[in-house]
Write a protein that holds these residues in place. Structure first.
Motif, PDB file in Angstrom:
ATOM      1  N   TYR A 131       7.407   9.664   3.283  1.00  0.00           N
ATOM      2  CA  TYR A 131       6.396   9.661   2.237  1.00  0.00           C
ATOM      3  C   TYR A 131       7.024  10.210   0.961  1.00  0.00           C
ATOM      4  O   TYR A 131       8.045  10.914   1.014  1.00  0.00           O
ATOM      5  N   TYR A 132       6.426   9.872  -0.157  1.00  0.00           N
ATOM      6  CA  TYR A 132       7.041  10.244  -1.423  1.00  0.00           C
ATOM      7  C   TYR A 132       6.852  11.726  -1.718  1.00  0.00           C
ATOM      8  O   TYR A 132       5.749  12.224  -1.800  1.00  0.00           O
ATOM      9  N   PHE A 133       7.949  12.412  -1.881  1.00  0.00           N
ATOM     10  CA  PHE A 133       7.944  13.804  -2.309  1.00  0.00           C
ATOM     11  C   PHE A 133       9.199  13.913  -3.144  1.00  0.00           C
ATOM     12  O   PHE A 133      10.316  13.743  -2.646  1.00  0.00           O
ATOM     13  N   PHE A 173       6.732   5.893   0.441  1.00  0.00           N
ATOM     14  CA  PHE A 173       5.372   5.425   0.164  1.00  0.00           C
ATOM     15  C   PHE A 173       4.478   6.587  -0.228  1.00  0.00           C
ATOM     16  O   PHE A 173       4.730   7.717   0.161  1.00  0.00           O
ATOM     17  N   PRO A 174       3.409   6.295  -0.989  1.00  0.00           N
ATOM     18  CA  PRO A 174       2.534   7.385  -1.406  1.00  0.00           C
ATOM     19  C   PRO A 174       1.958   8.121  -0.200  1.00  0.00           C
ATOM     20  O   PRO A 174       1.556   7.501   0.781  1.00  0.00           O
ATOM     21  N   TYR A 175       1.884   9.424  -0.322  1.00  0.00           N
ATOM     22  CA  TYR A 175       1.466  10.264   0.805  1.00  0.00           C
ATOM     23  C   TYR A 175       0.090   9.908   1.333  1.00  0.00           C
ATOM     24  O   TYR A 175      -0.134   9.823   2.535  1.00  0.00           O
ATOM     25  N   ASP A 176      -0.858   9.707   0.415  1.00  0.00           N
ATOM     26  CA  ASP A 176      -2.251   9.471   0.807  1.00  0.00           C
ATOM     27  C   ASP A 176      -2.411   8.329   1.775  1.00  0.00           C
ATOM     28  O   ASP A 176      -3.300   8.337   2.606  1.00  0.00           O
ATOM     29  N   SER A 177      -1.628   7.282   1.612  1.00  0.00           N
ATOM     30  CA  SER A 177      -1.828   6.098   2.437  1.00  0.00           C
ATOM     31  C   SER A 177      -0.655   5.881   3.373  1.00  0.00           C
ATOM     32  O   SER A 177      -0.497   4.812   3.934  1.00  0.00           O
ATOM     33  N   GLN A 235       0.013   6.974   6.407  1.00  0.00           N
ATOM     34  CA  GLN A 235      -0.353   6.629   7.786  1.00  0.00           C
ATOM     35  C   GLN A 235      -0.834   5.189   7.900  1.00  0.00           C
ATOM     36  O   GLN A 235      -0.481   4.482   8.836  1.00  0.00           O
ATOM     37  N   LYS A 261      -0.080   2.769   6.009  1.00  0.00           N
ATOM     38  CA  LYS A 261       1.062   1.890   5.789  1.00  0.00           C
ATOM     39  C   LYS A 261       1.844   1.714   7.079  1.00  0.00           C
ATOM     40  O   LYS A 261       2.182   0.599   7.479  1.00  0.00           O
ATOM     41  N   ILE A 263      -0.914  -0.981   0.618  1.00  0.00           N
ATOM     42  CA  ILE A 263      -0.494  -1.333   1.965  1.00  0.00           C
ATOM     43  C   ILE A 263       0.529  -2.460   1.938  1.00  0.00           C
ATOM     44  O   ILE A 263       1.489  -2.460   2.695  1.00  0.00           O
ATOM     45  N   ALA A 309       0.251   6.807  -7.570  1.00  0.00           N
ATOM     46  CA  ALA A 309      -0.134   7.574  -6.380  1.00  0.00           C
ATOM     47  C   ALA A 309       0.961   8.531  -5.968  1.00  0.00           C
ATOM     48  O   ALA A 309       0.743   9.429  -5.170  1.00  0.00           O
ATOM     49  N   MET A 310       2.133   8.352  -6.523  1.00  0.00           N
ATOM     50  CA  MET A 310       3.247   9.267  -6.227  1.00  0.00           C
ATOM     51  C   MET A 310       2.877  10.707  -6.534  1.00  0.00           C
ATOM     52  O   MET A 310       3.438  11.638  -5.971  1.00  0.00           O
ATOM     53  N   THR A 319       0.223  12.377  -6.062  1.00  0.00           N
ATOM     54  CA  THR A 319      -0.580  13.137  -5.104  1.00  0.00           C
ATOM     55  C   THR A 319       0.239  13.236  -3.853  1.00  0.00           C
ATOM     56  O   THR A 319       0.482  12.248  -3.200  1.00  0.00           O
ATOM     57  N   THR A 320       0.683  14.413  -3.535  1.00  0.00           N
ATOM     58  CA  THR A 320       1.494  14.493  -2.340  1.00  0.00           C
ATOM     59  C   THR A 320       0.991  15.615  -1.465  1.00  0.00           C
ATOM     60  O   THR A 320       0.049  16.299  -1.813  1.00  0.00           O
TER      61      THR A 320
END
Lengths: 298, 417, 275
Positions: free
Chosen positions: B34-36, B64-68, B70, B72, C214, C229-230, C232-233
Motif C-alpha cells: 500500500y502507498y506510504f 495502491f492507495p491504503y483505503d482500498s 484490501q 484491490k 480498483i 488517495a495517496m 490518506t494512509t
C-alpha cells in the motif's frame, strides 16, 4: 388487437433502432452483473476461493434475525424521510428565488452549486470538525447564544441527523439546478396570460408552476429516493472509523453491504442484502412515480 | 583451405554465440504494497540493490492507495491477476490462509525453527499448522506518548510507570472549561483508534488474563475476574475519572498532535507524523506496568507469496523475500521508516537504541503480543460498540463484556468451522 | 433574447436571504481551501485562518507527484464519457418520452432499475469481465461503465416530456425523418437540460473513485481521485494534502459549471408556440 398503421410501425422501428445499442450496453454492463450478483446471494463466497458452495436461501434466512441489518434498514428509511422533503422544499424555494432575480442569478447559481462539486470526503471532514462535541463550530455558536452544547456524533439520537444534514446540504445544488432548468422551460406565455387575468402569486404557483414542473418534480423525487436509499460515502466519512456508529446509529444499508463484502469478505450475505435493497428501491420508486406523476395538458 | 578456415571461424562464432543464446531471460516477479511515502521510496531503492545483486531477477513494484488496498487485492486475486509477493496487514492473514490465497513460505529460507529463533515473538501469530505463511520486515509496538510541556506544567518530570500512576497523572492534567466541556484530555480515549488494541491484548494481559486460548479458538476476555476488572478499568477512564472523551478533537492522534492531550497510547507509526510537524515537545515511554506485568500490542505488515506462484518465479520470490527480511535491510528500514526491524538482533542494536523516541518501542518487543483477528473490522467494532454501550447507554460493564465475548466467539466459530 | 433586467431595490430582501444561505453553502468549501494553505501541524488547530499560511502543499502536489498526468487522464476520460452520455442519453430519453412503441414502459423501468444496485456490488463482476476480455490496463476499462447512464436517460426523458407533441407532429408531417425530428426539433428545446446533464456527468466522472481505484493498475492510467488517495494512509490522514487535492479537483468542475450554466440562463424561446 388493432393493427398498427404503417406510419406507426415505422415509428416503432425507428424507436427500436435508437434503443439497440443502449439496451445491449445495459444488459451486458449493468443487468448481467446484477444477475450474477444476485446469484451469489445463493452461495457462500469470500471472493478469494474458487469454491463457492450453494447454500440456497440460508443467506436470506440470516437476514431475518440480523438485528444490525434491521437497524440499518430503519436508519435508511429515516435518512430518506428526513432529507427528501427538506431537500426538495428548500431547493424549490431557493430556485424560485434565484429565478426571480433581475441580476446576479449566475453568481448565486454558482455559490449554491459549490457544495455539490466539493469533494465528499473533504466536506465530511469539515462536517466532523464543525460538529465536534468540544470546540466544534456549531457548539461554539450554540453556547455563544446561551444554548447547551450538544453531543452530536457522540449521541445515538443525534448522529443520524448530523449525517443527514450533510446529505441535504451537499445535494441542494443539484436539485436547485434541475429546478432552475425546469422553471426556465415553462413558457413565459403562461405567466403573461395569468398576469393579464390578474391571478395572485400563490395561484400562479399552485396552478401553473407546480403542475408544469411536474416532470421535474417526479424526476427529483424518484432520483433522490434512489440515491438516498443508497447513502454510503457520507456515513462512511463522518462516522467514527467509518463504522456507521455510534452503536449503528448512522449505519446505512449500503455501508452494511460494503462492510460485509469487503471487510468480512462475506459476499454471499452481502449479495443477499443487495437483493433486498434492490427490491425496496424498486417498490418505492414505482410507488413514487405512480403517486407523483400527473399528465399535463398543454 | 579457405573453406576450412571459414568453417572454423563459423564454428568459433557459433561456439561463442550458443552460450549467449542459452543465457537466461530475466525472471520478473511482482510485489504489491500500500502507498506510504517513505516505504515506497525505500522499496524502490532496495529493489535496485537487489536487482544489482541478482541480475537474473527483475522486481516490479506496484503500490495502491491504503483505503482500498484490501478491495484491490480481493478483486485481483478473484480474477487471477494478483502479484507474486504481497504485503499484507498481519490481521488479514488468517482469512487469506483459510481461503487459500497464500502458500507456505519455502522451508529452505524460512524454516519455522529459524524464524522462531531469530524473529520477534509476535510473528508466531501467522503460524498455521506448524507452518509460516508470511514474514515481516518490520513491526510496530504500542507505547505511551506524553507531552513533556503539559507534564511539566503539572509538576511531573517523568511519565507514569504503572497503570495507577497513569490514572492519577491523567486526572490531574485533565482540564475542563467553565461549562464543564473538555479542553485538555489527560489520556486519549478512542476505541476505534488505538484503544481497542490496547484493551485486547494489552490491558487484559496486564491484569493477568490471556485474551485468547492457545489454539486461538476460544475468546477469554471474561474468563476470570481479572478480565472484568480490565474492561471496567478502561471504561472508568471515561465514566469515572473522565480523563478522555470519544472523538475529542475527532480522534486520539489528532488530539495529541494538537497538544490537546497530555498522554496517548499509540504506536511507533505515529512518530513520522510528529517528527514532520516538529513542533511538539513529546516523549515516549513503555506502556505502564500493572501488578508487575508488562505488555504491549504488536502489529505489523508482512509479506507472503501467493498460492499458484511456482517454478522460477517462486525461486525468485524466495530470494527477494529473504533479502527483504535480512538484517541490513531491517536496519535501514528501522532508521528510515520508524518501524522496528522484526529480528530480535535489531531490538538489541546499540545504535538504534540511542534514538530516545524509538528506544521505548524497541524495548517493548519482547513483551509485545499480536492478536489473532479473523475479521479485524468486525472485531474492532465489537470493542467499540461495547465501550459505547457503557458510555452512551449506561449499561453495566459486566453484562456488556459478556455480550462482547459472545459476539467475538461467534466470529471465531464461523472461522474455525 | 431576454433583455437584461436592471437591478431593482425591491428585490433587496431576496438578495439578503439568498446571501445568508449562500454563506452556509460556501463555508465548508472555504474552510477546505484555507486548510490547504496550512502546515501539517496547523491543521489540527481547527481555526479558520492558516497561521502560517503556506503554499508548500500545492508545490508538493505539483512537483512531487504525477499530478499533471492524473489531471490529463481524468480530463480525457471525463470528456469522452460526457460526449457519449450526451448523445446516447438524450436519444434514449427522447425515444422513451416522445415515441410510441410496444414495451416502452417496461424498457424504461428496466433501465431505471439499473440505478438500484449500488456500484460497490458491481465492481467485482466488472473486474472479472475486464480481466477475461483483456481490457485491463487500458483507458477503456476505466471508462466503460459510465458511457451510457440511466441517471441521464431518466433526466432527459422527463425534460423531453415537457416538449409539446404538436411541434414534433408538425415536423413529421413536413417529412422530417425520426432522427431529424429528434436532432433538429426536440434537442434544441431541451438545451438547459443537456447543459445540466453535461455538468453532472462531468462531475460524476471527474470524482469517480470506487471503480477507478480498483481497475487502475498501472501508473500511467491513474486518474485524479486515485492519485490523490495517496494522501490518506494507515493511521495518518494528511489533511492538509487531502484538502489541497480536493481544492485542486474542484477547479476544473467549477470552470465547466461556469461555462455551461449560461445555457441555463439563455433558456428557450417558445414564442413560436400558441397557448
Amino acid at each position: 388487437m388493432r393493427r398498427m398503421s404503417p406510419l406507426a410501425r415505422r415509428q416503432a422501428a425507428w424507436a427500436y433502432a435508437f434503443l439497440v445499442i443502449p439496451l445491449v450496453f445495459f444488459l451486458w454492463i449493468r443487468i448481467y452483473p446484477v444477475f450474477s450478483s444476485f446469484h451469489i446471494a445463493l452461495l457462500e463466497w469470500d471472493i478469494f476461493s474458487k469454491v463457492r458452495p450453494f447454500v440456497g436461501l440460508a443467506n436470506f434466512e440470516r437476514m431475518l434475525t440480523d438485528r444490525v441489518l434491521h437497524k440499518a434498514l430503519l436508519n435508511t428509511f429515516e435518512y430518506i424521510l428526513i432529507s427528501m422533503p427538506i431537500g426538495l422544499a428548500l431547493a424549490l424555494a431557493i430556485a424560485m428565488m434565484i429565478n426571480a432575480l433581475n441580476r446576479g442569478a449566475g453568481l448565486f447559481r454558482t455559490l449554491y452549486f459549490i457544495p455539490y462539486i466539493t469533494s465528499v470526503v473533504a466536506v465530511a471532514a469539515v462536517w466532523k470538525w464543525m460538529f465536534m462535541k468540544s470546540g466544534g463550530l456549531v457548539n461554539n455558536i450554540l453556547t455563544g447564544i446561551g444554548l447547551p452544547a450538544q453531543p452530536f456524533m457522540n449521541s445515538t439520537s443525534q448522529a443520524l441527523g448530523v449525517v443527514a444534514s450533510n446529505v441535504i446540504w451537499q445535494g441542494l445544488g443539484f436539485k436547485i439546478i434541475i429546478f432552475l432548468a425546469g422553471l426556465k422551460q415553462i413558457p413565459r406565455t403562461f405567466y403573461e396570460a395569468a398576469a393579464i387575468d390578474g391571478a395572485s402569486r400563490w395561484a400562479v404557483f399552485r396552478h401553473i408552476t407546480i403542475p408544469l414542473l411536474n416532470p421535474t418534480i417526479v424526476y427529483l423525487t424518484v432520483l433522490t429516493g434512489i440515491q438516498t436509499l443508497q447513502v454510503f460515502t457520507q456515513v462512511f466519512a463522518i462516522s467514527s472509523g467509518g463504522q456507521g456508529g455510534p452503536l449503528n446509529a448512522t449505519l446505512s444499508m449500503v455501508l452494511y453491504i460494503y462492510q460485509k463484502a469487503f471487510k468480512s469478505f462475506d459476499m454471499g450475505y452481502a449479495s443477499a442484502i443487495t437483493v433486498l435493497l434492490f427490491v425496496i428501491i424498486l417498490i418505492i420508486s414505482l410507488a413514487q412515480m405512480k403517486l407523483v406523476t400527473r399528465k399535463v395538458e398543454y | 583451405m579457405k573453406k576450412l578456415s571459414l568453417l572454423l571461424v563459423l564454428a568459433l562464432l557459433l561456439g561463442l554465440a550458443l552460450p549467449a543464446g542459452l543465457a537466461e531471460e530475466p525472471v520478473t516477479i511482482e510485489y504489491w504494497q500500500y502507498y506510504f511515502e517513505s516505504k515506497v521510496a525505500l522499496i524502490d531503492e532496495l529493489i535496485a540493490q537487489f536487482e544489482a545483486e541478482n541480475p537474473g531477477i527483475k522486481v516490479n513494484h506496484q503500490h495502491f492507495p491504503y483505503d482500498s488496498y484490501q478491495e484491490k487485492i480481493a478483486a485481483s486475486v478473484a480474477a487471477g491477476e494478483g502479484p507474486d509477493i504481497v504485503n499484507l496487514f498481519y490481521g488479514w492473514v488468517p482469512k487469506y490462509v483459510k481461503s487459500g490465497v497464500l502458500q507456505p513460505l519455502p522451508a529452505g529460507s524460512f524454516s519455522p525453527e529459524a524464524i522462531e529463533a531469530e524473529f520477534a515473538p509476535m510473528v508466531t501469530i501467522n503460524k498455521f499448522d506448524g507452518v509460516y505463511y508470511t514474514i515481516p520486515t518490520a513491526v510496530r509496538t504500542l507505547g505511551l506518548l506524553y507531552n513533556k510541556d503539559i507534564l511539566a506544567e503539572n509538576g511531573y518530570e517523568a511519565p507514569p510507570a504503572t497503570l495507577d500512576e497513569l490514572v492519577e497523572m491523567a486526572v490531574k492534567m485533565t482540564r475542563r472549561n467553565a461549562a464543564g466541556e473538555l479542553e485538555l484530555e489527560g489520556l486519549t480515549f478512542q476505541p476505534d483508534g488505538q484503544l481497542h488494541g490496547f484493551f485486547r491484548p494489552v490491558l487484559l494481559r496486564l491484569f493477568g488474563q490471556a485474551p485468547l486460548s492457545e489454539d486461538y479458538k476460544t475468546v477469554q476476555w471474561n474468563a476470570s475476574e481479572a478480565g472484568y476488572e480490565a474492561f471496567k478499568w478502561m471504561t472508568d477512564l471515561a465514566t469515572v475519572h473522565k480523563v478522555g472523551e470519544v472523538n475529542f478533537m475527532t480522534n486520539d492522534a489528532t488530539a495529541f498532535r494538537n497538544g490537546a492531550a497530555a498522554m496517548s497510547i499509540d504506536g511507533s507509526y505515529r512518530l513520522s507524523a510528529l517528527e514532520t510537524d516538529g513542533t511538539l515537545n513529546y516523549g515516549v515511554a513503555p506502556i505502564p506496568s500493572h501488578e508487575g506485568r508488562q505488555s504491549s500490542f504488536g502489529t505489523f505488515w508482512t509479506n507472503g507469496i501467493l498460492a499458484g506462484v511456482e517454478g522460477k518465479e517462486l525461486e525468485a520470490a524466495e530470494k527477494f523475500l529473504a533479502f527483504l527480511t535480512s538484517e541490513p535491510v531491517m536496519r535501514t528500514w528501522t532508521q528510515r521508516i520508524g518501524e522496528i526491524g522484526a529480528r530480535t538482533s535489531i531490538a538489541q542494536d546499540e545504535e538504534l537504541l540511542k534514538d530516545e523516541k524509538l528506544a521505548p518501542f524497541i524495548e517493548m518487543l519482547p513483551v509485545a503480543d499480536s492478536y489473532f483477528y479473523v475479521d479485524e473490522a468486525a472485531d474492532r467494532k465489537i470493542v467499540v460498540d461495547a465501550v459505547d454501550m457503557v458510555l452512551l447507554n449506561d449499561m453495566d460493564p459486566r453484562e456488556v463484556l459478556d455480550w462482547a465475548v459472545n459476539e467475538a466467539q461467534a466470529l471465531l466459530d464461523s472461522y474455525w468451522k | 433574447m431576454e433583455e437584461k433586467k436592471k437591478f431593482s431595490p425591491r428585490q433587496l430582501p431576496l438578495y439578503a436571504v439568498l446571501m445568508m444561505g449562500a454563506l452556509v453553502m460556501v463555508f465548508p468549501f472555504v474552510w477546505m481551501v484555507l486548510t490547504s494553505l496550512k502546515t501539517g501541524a496547523d491543521v489540527y488547530s481547527f481555526s479558520l485562518i492558516p497561521s502560517p499560511a503556506t503554499t508548500a502543499n500545492y508545490s508538493f502536489v505539483f512537483m512531487r507527484t504525477d499530478f499533471l498526468r492524473w489531471f490529463a487522464n481524468s480530463l480525457g476520460i471525463a470528456t469522452v464519457v460526457v460526449a457519449s452520455v450526451l448523445f446516447f442519453d438524450s436519444l434514449v430519453g427522447y425515444t422513451l418520452a416522445k415515441m410510441h412503441f410496444r414495451g416502452k414502459n417496461f424498457i424504461f423501468i428496466l433501465i431505471l432499475s439499473t440505478l438500484m444496485v449500488p456500484t460497490e456490488m458491481l465492481i467485482i463482476p466488472w473486474y472479472l469481465m475486464s480481466s477475461q476480455l483483456g481490457w485491463l490496463n487500458t483507458y477503456w476499462s476505466i471508462m466503460f461503465p459510465g458511457l451510457i447512464s440511466a441517471f441521464g436517460i431518466f433526466m432527459m426523458r422527463q425534460f423531453f416530456e415537457g416538449v409539446p407533441g404538436e411541434l414534433l407532429e408538425a415536423a413529421r408531417i413536413d417529412g422530417l425523418n425520426e432522427f431529424g425530428i429528434y436532432a433538429r426539433i426536440a434537442v434544441p428545446l431541451v438545451l438547459p437540460a443537456l447543459s445540466a446533464l453535461a455538468i453532472f456527468t462531468f462531475l460524476g466522472n471527474w470524482n469517480a473513485f470506487l471503480w477507478p481505484v480498483i481497475i487502475v493498475s498501472k501508473p500511467h492510467l491513474v486518474t485524479l481521485p486515485v492519485g490523490l488517495a495517496m494522501f490518506t494512509t494507515e493511521n495518518n490522514p494528511e489533511w492538509e494534502r487531502i484538502m489541497t487535492a480536493a481544492s485542486l479537483g474542484t477547479v476544473p468542475v467549477l470552470i465547466v459549471f461556469i461555462l455551461f450554466q449560461r445555457q441555463i440562463i439563455e433558456g428557450v424561446n417558445l414564442s413560436g408556440m400558441k397557448a
